[in-house]
Write an enzyme that holds these catalytic residues in place. Sequence first.
Site, mmCIF file in Angstrom:
data_model
loop_
_atom_site.group_PDB
_atom_site.id
_atom_site.type_symbol
_atom_site.label_atom_id
_atom_site.label_comp_id
_atom_site.label_asym_id
_atom_site.label_seq_id
_atom_site.Cartn_x
_atom_site.Cartn_y
_atom_site.Cartn_z
ATOM 1 C CG HIS A 185 -1.673 1.301 1.398
ATOM 2 N ND1 HIS A 185 -2.874 1.543 0.775
ATOM 3 C CD2 HIS A 185 -1.376 2.423 2.111
ATOM 4 C CE1 HIS A 185 -3.297 2.758 1.100
ATOM 5 N NE2 HIS A 185 -2.406 3.311 1.907
ATOM 6 C CD GLU A 186 2.028 3.485 3.677
ATOM 7 O OE1 GLU A 186 2.219 4.568 3.067
ATOM 8 O OE2 GLU A 186 1.061 3.313 4.435
ATOM 9 C CG HIS A 224 0.571 6.381 -0.720
ATOM 10 N ND1 HIS A 224 -0.625 6.906 -1.182
ATOM 11 C CD2 HIS A 224 0.289 5.814 0.487
ATOM 12 C CE1 HIS A 224 -1.576 6.663 -0.297
ATOM 13 N NE2 HIS A 224 -1.053 5.999 0.719
#
Length: 228
Positions: free
Chosen positions: A94-95, A98
């Site tokens: 998920h990170e 970004h």
Amino acid sequence: MGGIYLISILIMGVSWYVSSTLQRRFKEYSQIPIRMTGKEIAEKMLRDNGIYDVQVVSVAGALTDHYNPANKTVNLSDWVYAQSNVAAAAVAAHECGHAVQHNTAYTWLTMRSKLVPVVQVSSQYLQWVILGGLAILMFTKIPWVLLIGIILFAMTTLFSFITLPVEFDASARALKWLDTTQILQPEQHDKAKNALKWAASTYVVAALGSLVTLLYYISIFTGARRRD
């Protein structure tokens, strides 16, 4: 006014439920082992997306995972960085989602980044302006200081809603990559999806809570104006 109070209580209840469910899910999924650590997953996802100028680093604390576009680092909390389980995989990917957004100039992330300085200033003075505005309104019936506080609060509310597509898109990118690479088994992928769903729900609840609070302050202001 009574309706806003009722909605606020409801949102607090939903917030507690979402937060407690998220904690349970992550605790459960952290017991499901996989073959790669969070660090290894993050580094592979970055490479697979042609990103070589972002560093994966470990940071202290729990739930401190984040991507920093200023210095191009994927910051993973200690347990995510070093652990090899489904929960760590979901967070790490998920990170990195970004980071991929940043690399591709994703519109909503760009918009949110531009708002960061405004929100930082608003957050610094917001509490005192709101409290001062309410106090002045109580003793002098002058609502304009409160209006300034409402404008500052509106900036933070806007930021919280712009954050939603950023977070959902990062999760979608993470899950698509995890599915493509087949790092997770099908049942593990479903659990990673569930974990990210509950994590995203916290942002939804926070945004709704911020909106309800904003409407509460607006109702106080408009009520004072009607009495003038």
